[in-house]
Write an enzyme that holds these catalytic residues in place. Structure first.
Site, PDB file in Angstrom:
ATOM      1  CD  GLU A  72      43.292  56.776 -31.350  1.00 10.26           C
ATOM      2  OE1 GLU A  72      42.844  55.926 -30.577  1.00 10.26           O
ATOM      3  OE2 GLU A  72      44.303  57.461 -31.115  1.00 10.26           O
ATOM      4  CG  ASP A 126      46.655  60.485 -26.244  1.00 13.24           C
ATOM      5  OD1 ASP A 126      45.898  60.259 -25.303  1.00 13.24           O
ATOM      6  OD2 ASP A 126      47.077  59.602 -27.017  1.00 13.24           O
ATOM      7  CD  GLU A 147      48.671  55.671 -24.023  1.00 18.79           C
ATOM      8  OE1 GLU A 147      47.565  55.952 -23.516  1.00 18.79           O
ATOM      9  OE2 GLU A 147      48.874  55.642 -25.253  1.00 18.79           O
TER      10      GLU A 147
HETATM   11  C1  BDP Z   1      45.496  56.863 -26.693  1.00 20.98           C
HETATM   12  C2  BDP Z   1      45.888  55.445 -26.535  1.00 20.98           C
HETATM   13  C3  BDP Z   1      44.963  54.478 -27.210  1.00 20.98           C
HETATM   14  C4  BDP Z   1      43.539  54.803 -26.835  1.00 20.98           C
HETATM   15  C5  BDP Z   1      43.230  56.248 -27.161  1.00 20.98           C
HETATM   16  C6  BDP Z   1      41.870  56.684 -26.642  1.00 20.98           C
HETATM   17  O1  BDP Z   1      47.181  55.295 -27.045  1.00 20.98           O
HETATM   18  O2  BDP Z   1      45.322  53.188 -26.812  1.00 20.98           O
HETATM   19  O3  BDP Z   1      42.652  53.965 -27.495  1.00 20.98           O
HETATM   20  O4  BDP Z   1      44.136  57.087 -26.544  1.00 20.98           O
HETATM   21  O5  BDP Z   1      41.836  57.329 -25.616  1.00 20.98           O
HETATM   22  O6  BDP Z   1      46.097  57.532 -25.634  1.00 20.98           O
HETATM   23  O7  BDP Z   1      40.856  56.405 -27.254  1.00 20.98           O
END
Ligand code: BDP
Length: 691
Positions: A279, A352, A380
């Site tokens: 990401e 996730d 989340e």
């Molecule tokens: C996702 C989240 C994000 C996190 C990412 C992570 O939306 O905010 O940075 O995972 O775990 O669930 O790195």
């Protein structure tokens, strides 16, 4: 006489009200009893034994207590024994922290009413490293935090204006910081990563390291080590080097120097957590190096001091069309190449943190490298701090799968470091967690990190007794029943029968129709694959992405085969026609309707159950939860109406009779405020202000 009586009555009222008023800030921690227990220490006194003595002196009312350090062969450092004979209690452990854990256990047993005249017990943690991960940023925000601001960082305009007053809540509010430390120690949580995995390089500046040292000093006596999440480009951004390439000598020297600086300040610093090449985060891949080469760079710098590197497996930069396979694809071939102080930190599920996922197939793929699960305590994808979702049941399900099908215990025990982490749900809200009942998730994580064999219901019972000790048996049962059913209710309206990632942008509201021109695998339509004929994501070997082959055949084959795949994972592993018969006997369309409806019904039932507790719970907390449950029911209806109307728009079949007709139109759902992140319940503080 009359006057004395009145004074007495007034006094009684004041006392009752005073002991009743509760803003949730004390969590599940016992209250002082008023008696002073006689505690004798048969060991060298340390700041940790001082705390144990104080806790027992103030909180134990069952006679004298002896604390003794005893070395027993094979006994883990954190283990303890408690025995009570003829009313005399002895707590023993190989370490001072074990004595503190024993002290907390004894006090918990007192509140739970499980202390008998004579007893003996020994307890020892399964995981050695039991960590909270705080996704907190230096500016005071908390990523995916729904309980106010960061409890650690509030650094305005960092670093220019950094000054004494900017140091966070923890230091400015000693009562609050001891509660945090006590709460963790009472569960055996022994480490905290103080900042977000999307880590600011500034974490490694001397100013921030000095602040970190202050936290380390506060938390150390409670057995809690501090860790930091670090940015792989730190040598460039903080160190001014031209590269962060693991093979560059200057880069290696920079990390070694940084490690030396850290350990000078914090001799027991726990180590680093790294999100790399995921990401948008930098990583070794930027220089054509592997995860192992990147992890080893950091690991060799802190190895001489006993530090560890937790390298995350959440690589959300997919090369495979199915993101669920990514972690195993990235890491399996690197097994054996990591230094022994590297642990691969793996999210429990392969996508996730969805409300229900099968376990991540990376567990058990690595035979020579340590792995640790990462749970998400903050909700989340489970209604954030508006919805009630007790996650003990989710983690119990994870352990039930991963133990037999991924050799979990044996793998953990063979590794040099045996660890587990949970992404914290703490914030500056008075009750710490936004939703007062979400404290149960912090509690459950700690208990399961200590003992993954504990079942969710036992833990729920403990938490209710410790947090609401005044409930009678029926009320207690009502609250436990609410917790136990709550996560399944959320699954019902957010991801029935394995239909996952149906969220709009906020990760809160429904978005089944979402087909914006962004990365395909971030979109609900990619995961539901719904059209006029059918629905579901095909991960079979026969016709799909073949994710099932990543599992041990005992699990993978059951999922692969449509006739054996359990309904709860049906649309996770299979694409099926709307008319396909589920194991329940209903068609997929009916089954979806059934679960969405059930989710709404369950949310309503939670409201009813909670309302029955009025008068038995502190009025502020009662009202707070009552409002959140109203929101939850309203949201459950949005989920039900939005998703079902959208699917119906594709196939045109009628709703079954048992379904309550929608109260929203599809257009309304598409443009709902829920989706733009504007909609939330008031925080505890806001509610208090209104009153
Ligand atoms: C996702 C989240 C994000 C996190 C990412 C992570 O939306 O905010 O940075 O995972 O775990 O669930 O790195």
């Amino acid at each position: 006489m009359k006057k004395t009586f009145l004074v007495l009555l007034t006094l009684m009222c004041v006392c009752c009200c005073a002991s009743f008023a509760d803003d949730g800030s004390n969590l599940w921690l016992h209250k002082a009893t008023g008696d002073k227990a006689a505690v004798t220490l048969h060991a060298k006194s340390t700041p940790t034994t001082d705390i144990a003595i104080k806790e027992l002196t103030d909180g134990w009312n069952g006679g004298a207590v002896n604390l003794a350090i005893t070395k027993q062969k094979g006994m883990k450092r954190d283990a303890f024994s408690i025995s009570r004979k003829r009313g005399f209690v002895t707590i023993t452990s190989p370490s001072d922290i074990g004595l503190l854990y024993g002290a907390y256990r004894l006090l918990q047993m007192q509140t739970l009413g499980t202390v008998s005249e004579d007893f003996e017990l020994t307890d020892s943690p399964f995981h050695d490293i039991r960590l909270l991960n705080h996704w907190d940023n230096l500016d005071g925000n908390s990523e995916r935090g729904y309980a106010g601001k960061s409890i650690f960082w509030h650094v305005q305009g960092f670093p220019e204006t950094l000054g004494q007053n900017d140091v966070a809540d923890m230091r400015n509010n000693p009562l609050r910081n001891t509660t945090y430390a006590r709460a963790n120690a009472s569960l055996g949580i022994n480490g905290a990563v103080l900042n977000n995995v999307n880590a600011s390089p500034k974490m490694l500046t001397t100013e921030v390291l000095q602040m970190t040292q202050q936290y380390a000093d506060v938390l150390r006596p409670y057995g809690i080590k501090v860790y930091l999440a670090v940015n792989f480009s730190s040598p460039v951004i903080v160190g001014g080097l031209k590269t962060a390439d693991p093979y560059d000598k200057e880069v290696q020297r920079w990390w070694k120097q940084k490690a030396k600086e850290i350990y000078n300040l914090i001799p027991d610093f726990g180590g680093f957590l790294v999100k790399a090449n995921s990401e948008g985060q930098p990583g070794p891949g930027d220089y054509g190096r592997t995860h192992a080469e990147g992890a080893n760079l950091l690991a060799s710098a802190i190895r001489p001091y006993g530090g560890i590197v937790m390298w995350r497996a959440f690589i959300n930069n997919p090369t495979d069309p199915d993101r669920a396979k990514q972690a195993r694809i990235e890491f399996e071939h690197l097994d054996g190449q990591f230094l022994d102080n590297v642990i691969i930190q793996v999210k429990n599920g392969p996508i996730d943190f969805q409300p229900r996922e099968p376990f991540n197939a990376l567990f058990d793929a690595l035979k020579l490298t340590a792995e640790m699960p990462e749970f998400q305590i903050t909700q989340e994808y489970l209604g954030q701090s508006n919805h009630l979702a007790y996650l003990g049941t989710m983690w119990e399900e994870f352990f039930h799968e991963v133990m037999p099908y991924a050799n979990y215990k044996a793998n953990q025990l063979r590794a040099r470091y045996n660890a587990i982490a949970g992404v914290a749900n703490t914030g500056t809200d008075a009750d710490w967690t936004g939703h007062p009942l979400a404290q149960s998730n912090w509690y459950a994580f700690g208990r399961m990190a200590w003992n993954p064999d504990l079942d969710a219901e036992t833990i729920a019972n403990e938490w209710v007794s410790l947090t609401f000790p005044k409930l009678d048996a029926k009320q207690h049962q009502t609250l436990v029943a609410m917790l136990m059913r709550s996560r399944e209710a959320v699954v019902d309206y957010e991801m029935p029968i394995g239909l996952h990632h149906q969220f709009g942008d906020s990760h809160y509201a429904p978005g089944a129709w979402d087909n914006r021109p962004i990365r395909r695998d971030w979109l609900p339509v990619f995961y539901n694959q719904a059209d006029a004929e059918g629905i579901g994501f095909d991960r079979t070997k026969a016709t799909g992405t073949d994710a099932t082959s990543q599992y041990h055949p005992d699990f993978g084959n059951v999922m692969e085969n449509l006739s054996t795949c359990p309904d709860k994972y049906l649309l996770w592993f299979h694409h099926v026609p709307w008319t396909h018969r589920c194991q329940s006997g209903r068609t997929v369309w009916e089954e979806l309707c059934y679960h969405y409806q059930n989710g709404v019904n369950e949310a309503r039932q939670l409201q009813r159950q909670w309302n029955s507790l009025e008068g038995a719970i502190d009025p502020d907390i009662f009202r707070d939860v009552q409002i959140r449950l109203m929101t939850q029911t309203r949201d459950a209806e949005w989920w039900k109406d939005g998703c079902l109307l959208y699917f119906q728009s594709l196939h045109g079949m009628p709703f079954p009779d048992f379904l309550d007709p929608p109260v929203h139109t599809l257009e309304e759902c598409k443009h709902s405020r829920l989706n733009v992140g504007l909609y939330r319940s008031p925080t505890h503080e806001e509610l208090n202000k209104v009153r």
